[in-house]
Motif scaffolding. Sequence first.
Motif, PDB file in Angstrom:
ATOM      1  N   ARG A 182      24.950  75.635  68.939  1.00 34.57           N
ATOM      2  CA  ARG A 182      24.730  76.985  69.486  1.00 34.57           C
ATOM      3  C   ARG A 182      26.069  78.099  69.245  1.00 34.57           C
ATOM      4  O   ARG A 182      26.058  79.085  69.815  1.00 34.57           O
ATOM      5  CB  ARG A 182      24.661  76.783  70.998  1.00 34.57           C
ATOM      6  CG  ARG A 182      23.403  75.918  71.487  1.00 34.57           C
ATOM      7  CD  ARG A 182      23.325  75.677  72.841  1.00 34.57           C
ATOM      8  NE  ARG A 182      23.402  76.867  73.659  1.00 34.57           N
ATOM      9  CZ  ARG A 182      23.371  77.085  74.933  1.00 34.57           C
ATOM     10  NH1 ARG A 182      23.212  75.878  75.826  1.00 34.57           N
ATOM     11  NH2 ARG A 182      22.997  78.118  75.682  1.00 34.57           N
ATOM     12  N   GLY A 183      26.709  77.642  68.220  1.00 33.23           N
ATOM     13  CA  GLY A 183      27.741  78.618  67.880  1.00 33.23           C
ATOM     14  C   GLY A 183      27.265  79.966  67.599  1.00 33.23           C
ATOM     15  O   GLY A 183      28.111  80.863  67.618  1.00 33.23           O
ATOM     16  N   ILE A 184      25.999  80.257  66.916  1.00 32.42           N
ATOM     17  CA  ILE A 184      25.624  81.453  66.613  1.00 32.42           C
ATOM     18  C   ILE A 184      25.731  82.563  67.906  1.00 32.42           C
ATOM     19  O   ILE A 184      25.816  83.695  67.707  1.00 32.42           O
ATOM     20  CB  ILE A 184      24.527  81.566  65.935  1.00 32.42           C
ATOM     21  CG1 ILE A 184      23.159  81.200  66.766  1.00 32.42           C
ATOM     22  CG2 ILE A 184      24.478  80.751  64.631  1.00 32.42           C
ATOM     23  CD1 ILE A 184      21.776  81.650  66.190  1.00 32.42           C
ATOM     24  N   GLU A 185      25.692  81.928  69.066  1.00 36.32           N
ATOM     25  CA  GLU A 185      25.545  82.882  70.272  1.00 36.32           C
ATOM     26  C   GLU A 185      26.454  83.665  70.651  1.00 36.32           C
ATOM     27  O   GLU A 185      26.426  84.748  71.176  1.00 36.32           O
ATOM     28  CB  GLU A 185      25.055  82.026  71.482  1.00 36.32           C
ATOM     29  CG  GLU A 185      23.688  81.385  71.338  1.00 36.32           C
ATOM     30  CD  GLU A 185      23.490  80.147  72.525  1.00 36.32           C
ATOM     31  OE1 GLU A 185      22.219  79.833  72.602  1.00 36.32           O
ATOM     32  OE2 GLU A 185      24.574  80.013  73.245  1.00 36.32           O
ATOM     33  N   ASP A 186      27.963  83.276  70.014  1.00 35.06           N
ATOM     34  CA  ASP A 186      29.143  83.894  70.259  1.00 35.06           C
ATOM     35  C   ASP A 186      29.146  85.233  69.648  1.00 35.06           C
ATOM     36  O   ASP A 186      29.253  86.267  70.325  1.00 35.06           O
ATOM     37  CB  ASP A 186      30.059  83.064  70.185  1.00 35.06           C
ATOM     38  CG  ASP A 186      30.066  81.764  70.804  1.00 35.06           C
ATOM     39  OD1 ASP A 186      29.759  81.733  72.072  1.00 35.06           O
ATOM     40  OD2 ASP A 186      30.749  80.886  70.239  1.00 35.06           O
TER      41      ASP A 186
END
Length: 329
Positions: A182-186
């Motif tokens: 879920r790293g893209i959420e940042d």
Amino acid sequence: MITRQLGTTGPTVSALGLGAMGMSDLYGPSDRAESLATIDAALEAGINLIDTGDFYGMGHNEMLIGEALRGRRDQVLLSVKFGAQRDPAGAFLGFDGRPQAVKTAVAYSLKRLGVDHIDIYRPARLDPSVPIEETIGAVADLVKAGYVRHIGLSEVGAETIRRAAAVHPIADLQIEYSLISRGIEDAILPACRELGIGITAYGVLSRGLISGHWTKEAPSAGDFRAHSPRFQGENLDRNLDLVEALRAVAEARGVSVAQIAIAWVLAKGTDIVPVIGARRRDRLTEALGALEVVLTPADLTAIETAAPKGAAAGDRYASAQMAMLDSER
């Protein structure tokens, strides 16, 4: 088939795309007849987005897709990645984003696919020795010449996305996104939304890890998951514990683990299109079932409680490959 638009400038596509990589490469042996039948079944179900790369099987995947689409090119939007360099043994050697390499690569892809244009063309990774403006500028030349319809990106960070978008409108960013990645959420997802860029999410089942079908058996010969940190030792044990927690949520809804994981990605925004790497008809059918799963706020809470953000053990790629990801910087 439900449809979604890729960003503000991209095409309208089916809510699920078909990723064809595993039909040619990296997941061990595949069955040619079953691969072709799976592409047929995807088209029959209304999927119109097929994703490939010129380096998948060193052209084999493009030729397979070209064969499958003969006589029905107008039913499909082709998304093609380019730039990855490999040796005869299949080892990855880096990436080439030079303008002359871009234009040579598209010429070969058009020939292998048997088409006169590619709908979305994207560098597979950022070439650290070539400014992204030069690479995207070369693809923009191909758009003007009619060989490419839309430009995409893959696995790049927010700064690179902004620089690319300043050269030419970007339809979508292809990047890994799942319950356990879920790293893209940042920063990346907010940047894409600000710029009107869609997301084509691959790895929504984390290469089968959270499909509900993975066991502790060793991957087959030629399967790169044998070297993936998330599939190793204690990491695998911890990750499969997350899957069992997800299974309880899925069973309570009367659906499979894969369907709940895909439905979760679908629910994260209408600007996100999961690309499913099915290479068998039964897996494709299961994935399509996720389109019928409507998640309530309570469902989303239960899913994210079972698999909290950051809970996965191990990186999504081995260290050498992680170092090549602009999206991870």
